[in-house]
Enzyme design. Structure first.
Site, PDB file in Angstrom:
ATOM      1  N   ASP A  65       0.836  -1.228   0.107  1.00 16.68           N
ATOM      2  CA  ASP A  65      -0.035   0.064   0.074  1.00 16.68           C
ATOM      3  C   ASP A  65       0.932   1.289   0.060  1.00 16.68           C
ATOM      4  OD1 ASP A  65      -2.232   1.729  -0.015  1.00 16.68           O
ATOM      5  OD2 ASP A  65      -2.422   1.504   2.141  1.00 16.68           O
ATOM      6  N   LYS A  67       0.732   3.868  -2.422  1.00 19.12           N
ATOM      7  CA  LYS A  67      -0.218   5.058  -2.875  1.00 19.12           C
ATOM      8  C   LYS A  67       0.726   5.895  -3.749  1.00 19.12           C
ATOM      9  CE  LYS A  67      -3.320   5.110   0.777  1.00 19.12           C
ATOM     10  NZ  LYS A  67      -2.635   4.089   1.772  1.00 19.12           N
ATOM     11  N   ASP A  70       3.283  10.131  -8.828  1.00 20.94           N
ATOM     12  CA  ASP A  70       4.457  11.053  -9.227  1.00 20.94           C
ATOM     13  C   ASP A  70       4.481  11.175 -10.864  1.00 20.94           C
ATOM     14  OD1 ASP A  70       7.223  12.184  -9.148  1.00 20.94           O
ATOM     15  OD2 ASP A  70       7.681  11.196  -7.646  1.00 20.94           O
ATOM     16  N   ILE A  71       5.620  11.787 -11.502  1.00 21.78           N
ATOM     17  CA  ILE A  71       5.502  11.942 -12.976  1.00 21.78           C
ATOM     18  C   ILE A  71       5.357  10.380 -13.203  1.00 21.78           C
ATOM     19  CG2 ILE A  71       6.715  14.238 -13.010  1.00 21.78           C
ATOM     20  CD1 ILE A  71       9.247  13.101 -13.754  1.00 21.78           C
ATOM     21  N   GLY A  72       4.973  10.390 -14.588  1.00 20.66           N
ATOM     22  CA  GLY A  72       4.687   9.007 -15.250  1.00 20.66           C
ATOM     23  C   GLY A  72       5.873   8.142 -15.265  1.00 20.66           C
ATOM     24  N   THR A  74       8.629   8.103 -13.265  1.00 20.81           N
ATOM     25  CA  THR A  74       8.816   7.511 -12.056  1.00 20.81           C
ATOM     26  C   THR A  74       7.870   6.672 -11.453  1.00 20.81           C
ATOM     27  OG1 THR A  74       9.999   9.774 -11.664  1.00 20.81           O
ATOM     28  CG2 THR A  74       9.281   8.399  -9.691  1.00 20.81           C
TER      29      THR A  74
END
Length: 230
Positions: A65, A67, A70-72, A74
């Site tokens: 878990d 969650k 972030d940028i794609g 990453t």
């Protein structure tokens, strides 16, 4: 709702504990009463990712878990790394770019769950955070986006599970935190339900933490919850 042969797999025990040693001690006390464990931030940063690999090697199921959001690139690479842990589930926040990146990185064995709205949120919290929709409408919008993108399942409160099921159809997973056995305190969860009610609402997996981790006999509590889910 997906078909799950072993009712123990419907219960996910949240290992919200400060150390791997504490988590392993709890798992030993629970024994074969549970087969699925969640590792979140607290334990993850204290050696929990290595624990996830050990649990998976023992045939137990693991829910990371984390969650991610972030940028794609990453997110995609983070999901790709997590897929090597042997985990069954991994969470990302239900933002379209994040979900698309997670789908690209998931590989064959890992299922991606999108967190719609945290179960500690109510409408006032959503408004304070700057969302222009009440919780129920925000959950519905994100569920529809997740289904279109190809996410494997959704994390939502029990209160929204029925509407989410209607939106995403019978084949996507619904995982619900904020589950409390009858008589247990709600704690910081604002939208809660009992395990039996969750099962009847079409929820595939329930996440239970403090009612088990804080119990004098966690095995007995886990067994009672599984019986309610069967």
């Amino acid at each position: 709702m997906t078909e799950i042969a072993d009712p123990r797999d419907r219960l996910i025990v949240a290992l919200d504990l400060p150390s791997v040693q504490a988590a392993e001690a709890l798992i030993d006390r629970i024994g074969d009463a549970a087969t699925f464990y969640k590792i979140g931030y607290q334990l993850g940063y204290a050696g929990g990712l290595a624990l996830a690999e050990r649990l998976a090697a023992r045939g137990l199921k693991v829910f990371l878990d984390l969650k991610l959001h972030d940028i794609g690139n990453t997110v995609e690479e983070g999901v790709r790394s997590a897929s090597g842990s042997g985990a069954t589930f991994l969470t990302v926040h239900a933002y379209p770019q994040t979900m698309r990146a997670a789908v690209r990185g998931r590989g064959a064995g890992l299922r991606i769950l999108a967190v719609t709205v945290l179960t500690s949120y109510d409408d006032a919290d959503a408004a304070e955070a700057g969302y222009g929709l009440p919780v129920a409408e925000l959950v519905a919008k994100r569920a529809a986006q997740a289904a279109e993108i190809g996410i494997d399942g959704l994390v939502c409160s029990a209160a929204e599970a029925g509407s989410v099921r209607r939106i995403v159809g019978p084949d996507r997973l619904i995982v619900t935190p904020g589950i409390r056995p009858a008589g247990a305190e709600a704690g910081d969860q604002k939208r809660v339900m009992t395990p039996g009610d969750a099962r009847r609402a079409g929820i595939d997996h329930v996440v239970v933490g403090r009612p088990i981790t804080g119990a004098a006999d966690p095995r007995a509590v886990a067994q009672a919850i599984v019986a309610d889910l069967a």
